[in-house]
Write a protein that holds these residues in place. Structure first.
Motif, PDB file in Angstrom:
ATOM      1  N   THR A 196       0.855  -1.186   0.000  1.00  0.00           N
ATOM      2  CA  THR A 196       0.000   0.000   0.000  1.00  0.00           C
ATOM      3  C   THR A 196       0.888   1.232   0.000  1.00  0.00           C
ATOM      4  O   THR A 196       2.118   1.121  -0.029  1.00  0.00           O
ATOM      5  N   TRP A 228      -2.582   6.452  -1.468  1.00  0.00           N
ATOM      6  CA  TRP A 228      -3.819   5.669  -1.624  1.00  0.00           C
ATOM      7  C   TRP A 228      -4.661   5.765  -0.346  1.00  0.00           C
ATOM      8  O   TRP A 228      -5.862   6.013  -0.400  1.00  0.00           O
ATOM      9  N   ARG A 282      -8.340   7.513  -0.360  1.00  0.00           N
ATOM     10  CA  ARG A 282      -9.521   6.645  -0.278  1.00  0.00           C
ATOM     11  C   ARG A 282     -10.193   6.649   1.083  1.00  0.00           C
ATOM     12  O   ARG A 282     -11.337   6.238   1.208  1.00  0.00           O
ATOM     13  N   CYS A 322     -19.397  -0.877  15.680  1.00  0.00           N
ATOM     14  CA  CYS A 322     -19.146   0.570  15.574  1.00  0.00           C
ATOM     15  C   CYS A 322     -20.350   1.415  16.001  1.00  0.00           C
ATOM     16  O   CYS A 322     -20.233   2.631  16.128  1.00  0.00           O
ATOM     17  N   ARG A 333      -4.217  -5.894   3.228  1.00  0.00           N
ATOM     18  CA  ARG A 333      -4.208  -4.433   3.020  1.00  0.00           C
ATOM     19  C   ARG A 333      -5.610  -3.841   2.922  1.00  0.00           C
ATOM     20  O   ARG A 333      -5.789  -2.639   3.073  1.00  0.00           O
ATOM     21  N   MET A 373     -14.221  -7.894   5.777  1.00  0.00           N
ATOM     22  CA  MET A 373     -15.386  -7.117   5.346  1.00  0.00           C
ATOM     23  C   MET A 373     -15.429  -7.000   3.837  1.00  0.00           C
ATOM     24  O   MET A 373     -14.405  -7.113   3.152  1.00  0.00           O
ATOM     25  N   GLY A 398     -15.726  -4.250   1.762  1.00  0.00           N
ATOM     26  CA  GLY A 398     -15.607  -2.796   1.920  1.00  0.00           C
ATOM     27  C   GLY A 398     -16.629  -2.014   1.114  1.00  0.00           C
ATOM     28  O   GLY A 398     -17.236  -1.063   1.605  1.00  0.00           O
ATOM     29  N   ALA A 428     -15.286   6.254  10.009  1.00  0.00           N
ATOM     30  CA  ALA A 428     -14.848   5.034   9.313  1.00  0.00           C
ATOM     31  C   ALA A 428     -14.095   5.373   8.039  1.00  0.00           C
ATOM     32  O   ALA A 428     -13.163   4.661   7.655  1.00  0.00           O
ATOM     33  N   ASN A 429     -14.531   6.451   7.398  1.00  0.00           N
ATOM     34  CA  ASN A 429     -13.909   6.868   6.145  1.00  0.00           C
ATOM     35  C   ASN A 429     -14.365   8.306   5.892  1.00  0.00           C
ATOM     36  O   ASN A 429     -15.563   8.596   5.940  1.00  0.00           O
ATOM     37  N   ARG A 433     -14.637   9.839   3.252  1.00  0.00           N
ATOM     38  CA  ARG A 433     -15.548   9.924   2.099  1.00  0.00           C
ATOM     39  C   ARG A 433     -16.980   9.578   2.498  1.00  0.00           C
ATOM     40  O   ARG A 433     -17.931  10.077   1.908  1.00  0.00           O
TER      41      ARG A 433
END
Ligand SMILES: CC(C)(COP(=O)(O)OP(=O)(O)OC[C@H]1O[C@@H](n2cnc3c(N)ncnc32)[C@H](O)[C@@H]1OP(=O)(O)O)[C@@H](O)C(=O)NCCC(=O)NCCS
Length: 325
Positions: free
Chosen positions: A28, A32, A36, A112, A151, A215, A217, A254-255, A257
């Motif tokens: 990775t 990235w 992301r 979560c 990853r 997961m 994703g 979590a992200n 985005r």
């Protein structure tokens, strides 16, 4: 009666792994991961630094912030998916570490969404007049559950703990909305490490790969960006509150985005959606209280402000709470 948040606290292990450190472990790179996910670094517990220890540090900070002594706490709920032990539960370990000798203590696994479930549970006890003071903690050592050769997952998660002290007051406000979707459970899994065939030897082989976090994703992403706005809208509709009245939307980190997509779907400016995923990665049940504490310590929360806390994750499950600070 209603539970009013009197104080918050947070703690994360001192050891920090940035994205370049992960690039030494898996194929990775920093660019990235930043693009992301928004993550730049995460805290990683060192050997001996248990979920209970970091939970206790967050709890002590919350008690100090609230001006409440450990002895005054009647109830401790720790939301965790990564307890150091199954028995005793993490909440009992925290009780012992902080000296909350009068408290009733139990853990809750809501992945979560765990902190939202813990908040709801504490509110129910306080509303019934069963207890006067509650300590709720979201604490995770996810570094124990992550496959450091995968990853697609290891770059996302981190360790940390956040806590809040609630005091029962006569006048106040609390509203919530939660949902679970057990039929979608296979999207995000981590099997128990305690499953052995009866009679099997203790040292029978390598760790079962199913006992690491797995997961899909893309599916989790789609679930989060559709269900989070729905739950928030449902809650606000139920409470006859306009989204414009909400000062901050404190979402599970979590992200980056996902947070941006939720803000967009609600038609709101991103500046009402604080984020700290850059510093922590996804700390599961700890992410909402860590972020809440960060805002509190920075003096950004004023009494009377309306806050939405919202989480989603394994189960699958999701939920949102509306509080007046
Ligand atoms: C996991 C997640 C970050 C992946 O982001 P994405 O933009 O969907 O990326 P994809 O999985 O489509 O992968 C895109 C490419 O990057 C590659 N890739 C995946 N992980 C990578 C990594 N860590 N580093 C570099 N490349 C990677 C993939 O192999 C794929 O390559 P390809 O196009 O050659 O096939 C994103 O789906 C996500 O955040 N999902 C939600 C996860 C979550 O929140 N889980 C916890 C819920 S509480």
């Amino acid at each position: 009666m209603i539970g009013k948040i009197e104080g918050t606290g947070a703690y994360a292990p001192v050891q920090i792994w940035d994205n370049n450190r992960l690039a030494e472990l898996v194929d990775t790179n920093d660019e990235w991961i930043r693009e992301r996910t928004g993550i730049v670094k995460r805290h990683v517990a060192e050997e001996g630094e248990t979920t209970a220890l970091i939970a206790a540090k967050a709890a002590e900070a919350a008690l100090e912030n609230a001006g409440v002594s450990a002895e005054e706490i009647d109830l401790i709920i720790v939301a965790t998916t990564s307890p150091g032990n199954l028995v005793p539960n993490t909440a009992c370990e925290v009780q012992h570490l902080i000296g909350a000798s009068h408290a009733t203590c139990f853990d809750l696994n809501g992945a979560c969404t765990g902190f939202i479930f813990a908040l709801n549970t504490a509110q129910a006890y306080l509303a019934q007049g069963i207890y006067s003071n509650a300590l709720i903690v979201g604490a995770e050592c996810l570094s124990n559950l992550v496959d450091w050769t995968d990853r697609s997952t290891c770059i996302l998660f981190g360790d940390g703990a956040g806590a809040a002290v609630l005091r029962a007051v006569e006048e106040g406000y609390y509203a919530q909305m939660t949902h679970s979707m057990g039929s979608k459970g296979s999207v995000l899994t981590c099997a128990s490490r305690n499953k052995r065939l009866p009679g099997a030897r203790m040292d029978s082989g390598a760790q079962d790969p199913k006992t690491f976090l797995h997961m899909d994703g893309g599916e989790v992403f789609k679930f989060a960006v559709s269900r989070m706005p729905e739950a928030i809208k449902e809650l606000l509709r139920q409470e006859q509150t306009a989204a414009e009245e909400i000062d901050y939307f404190i979402l599970h980190q979590a992200n980056a985005r996902i947070v941006s997509a939720v803000a967009k779907k609600l038609g709101l400016d991103l500046d009402r959606f604080p984020m700290n995923i850059t510093e922590y990665g996804n700390t599961s049940s700890a992410s909402i209280p860590i972020l809440l504490d960060e805002l509190n310590q920075a003096g950004k929360l004023k009494r009377g402000m309306k806050l939405v806390l919202a989480g989603f994750g394994g189960g699958l499950s999701y939920g949102a709470s509306l509080i007046v600070w």
